[in-house]
Design an enzyme around this catalytic site. Structure first.
Site, mmCIF file in Angstrom:
data_model
loop_
_atom_site.group_PDB
_atom_site.id
_atom_site.type_symbol
_atom_site.label_atom_id
_atom_site.label_comp_id
_atom_site.label_asym_id
_atom_site.label_seq_id
_atom_site.Cartn_x
_atom_site.Cartn_y
_atom_site.Cartn_z
ATOM 1 N N GLU A 248 1.197 -1.457 0.179
ATOM 2 C CA GLU A 248 0.001 -0.134 0.033
ATOM 3 C C GLU A 248 0.908 1.165 -0.084
ATOM 4 O O GLU A 248 1.916 1.401 0.749
ATOM 5 C CB GLU A 248 -1.114 -0.135 1.352
ATOM 6 C CG GLU A 248 -1.826 1.365 0.945
ATOM 7 C CD GLU A 248 -3.075 0.876 2.226
ATOM 8 O OE1 GLU A 248 -4.112 1.903 2.216
ATOM 9 O OE2 GLU A 248 -2.976 0.010 3.238
ATOM 10 N N LYS A 264 -8.721 -1.079 0.741
ATOM 11 C CA LYS A 264 -9.472 -1.370 1.912
ATOM 12 C C LYS A 264 -10.855 -2.885 1.291
ATOM 13 O O LYS A 264 -10.737 -2.301 0.299
ATOM 14 C CB LYS A 264 -10.152 -0.464 2.673
ATOM 15 C CG LYS A 264 -10.035 0.185 3.862
ATOM 16 C CD LYS A 264 -10.119 -0.259 5.302
ATOM 17 C CE LYS A 264 -9.907 0.141 6.277
ATOM 18 N NZ LYS A 264 -8.059 -0.813 6.328
#
Length: 446
Positions: A248, A264
């Site tokens: 990420e 997410k």
């Protein structure tokens, strides 16, 4: 006069040279390595970056940390590398971090390296401060001398590195909270959600080992080999280490463009290609996973708007599923433009900690997280990255990572999941175990 001298070298096998370079780097007290693992991504500058040997540095607790960082960043007017721990939240809001800390990393650390190595294709650029620029050719030749066989030798890891005998390598992983306690705490978080205190929060738990030793570089290499993430990181500051397989990005600055790419939504991988594709499709259509992503997109849009020029915040990629070695992940990309009078640190200060590791509303979520979690997050769910002399930057999110304090012989990794109104405690626990799989496998196979 220019602070640094640059020289480019061609290498026959980039992957071999990377391993040689990493082994060579272990002689230094300060080491920071980033590897994109050639992952195809739109926003990238280099395939790999290594920074070693601090000329200057800053290490501080959270108090006035962003002010101190801005002063240091502007004062050096050079490349600087380092990290922002999660607990810098206390610098921007009236929050505390009172949970147990077995790792004891500083809240903020950056250094100005004497030597930087930038990988692009089959070329490596050496960027050395003028005081050491006569060492370039010597270093290049020394690095190339490290043979594949010697990478297993003690000397290849530097004199400060201890190779632990096999009989002492058993690492027993413990859980900071039992499954029952974890589920009870998720239920308490759901009570907050149903009361309307928050909409979502990222709840984390720690796995740890005490009185344990490991070889940090070999552990990182194993973790990276089975994960191949786009933001892999090896950090060494004295006797403290971060070994990260994070997929990420937190935040990137390219001129006046700001890029955030929160993750997410998670699903497991399958060996069978058809089943794997079905799992990816199911993730993209899952109402609970999409709602997690949508809430964080809204939070990031709000954070970026604090420094953005009017009307410049855009969602350029929405709930797209990406494949990684261990898991499928749902990622969105949000961009904004800033005025040329807006400082790089101002953008970090107004968005930190990242939305994907906190929740919405952000401050309330962080307060509840602190009350329910049992470990100080520290570097976990913080960020590691660098600034260029022009004030651009790139920072990751520290997840899927092993943290190690060699002096205290303490090893730790944490995992979390987003708790929303649709969350089921049992499912959230299973997601945590899925995310923990790679770290646990690496540590238990020392």
């Amino acid at each position: 006069m220019q602070l640094r001298r640059s020289k480019r070298y061609k290498v026959k096998d980039t992957e071999v040279f990377k391993q040689q370079l990493l082994s060579w780097s272990q002689q230094f007290e300060e080491v920071l390595w980033f590897d994109s693992n050639r992952y195809a991504q739109k926003y990238t500058s280099y395939d790999g970056i290594l920074a070693v040997d601090a000329f200057t540095s800053i290490k501080t607790d959270y108090f006035s940390a962003f002010d101190k960082l801005e002063e240091y960043q502007k004062g050096t007017a050079d490349w600087i590398f380092g990290y922002l721990s999660y607990d810098l939240k206390n610098a921007t809001e009236h929050l505390v971090s009172a949970n147990y800390d077995g790792l004891e990393f500083a809240d903020l650390y950056f250094f100005q390296p004497k030597k930087i190595f930038l990988f692009k294709g089959n070329e490596v650029e050496f960027l050395y401060l003028r005081m050491v620029d006569d060492e370039m050719d010597f270093d290049f030749n020394e690095i190339k001398k490290i043979t594949t066989e010697s990478l297993e030798d003690k000397e290849a890891f530097g004199e400060s590195q201890t190779i632990v005998p096999p009989k002492e390598r058993s690492i027993k992983i413990k859980l900071r909270m039992t499954k029952d306690v974890y589920q009870q705490k998720v239920k308490k978080m759901l009570e907050h959600i149903h009361r309307g205190d928050i909409y979502e929060a990222n709840f984390c738990q720690e796995f740890y080992a005490e009185d344990s030793e490991m070889n940090p570089l070999k552990t990182y290499q194993h973790l990276n080999r089975i994960s191949r993430p786009p933001f892999a990181t090896f950090l060494k500051v004295d006797s403290q280490y971060l070994l990260s397989a994070t997929p990420e990005r937190y935040l990137r600055k390219e001129g006046d463009l700001i890029i955030s790419q929160p993750i997410k939504g998670t699903a497991k991988r399958a060996i069978d290609p058809i089943e794997d594709q079905q799992l990816a499709r199911a993730l993209s259509q899952d109402p609970k996973e999409r709602s997690e992503n949508i809430m964080i997109v809204d939070l990031v849009r709000n954070d970026l708007s604090k420094t953005a020029t009017k009307g410049s915040v855009e969602v350029t990629e929405f709930c797209k599923v990406y494949r990684f070695e261990q898991v499928h992940q749902m990622i969105s990309t949000i961009t904004s433009k800033i005025a040329n009078t807006t400082s790089a640190i101002a953008v970090l200060r107004s968005t930190f900690p990242m939305g994907s590791m906190t929740g919405a509303p952000k401050i309330a979520a962080m307060e509840i997280i602190e009350a329910l979690e049992e470990t100080k997050r520290g570097l976990y769910s913080g960020s590691v990255g660098y600034f260029t002399p022009e004030g651009d930057f790139d920072f990751n999110v520290i997840i899927r990572s092993i943290l190690y304090n060699a002096q205290k012989r303490y090893i730790s990794f944490s995992v979390g999941s987003a708790i929303t109104a649709q969350a089921l405690p049992e499912k959230e626990y299973e997601e945590c175990l899925l995310k923990a799989k790679a770290m646990r496998e690496v540590l238990e196979k020392q």
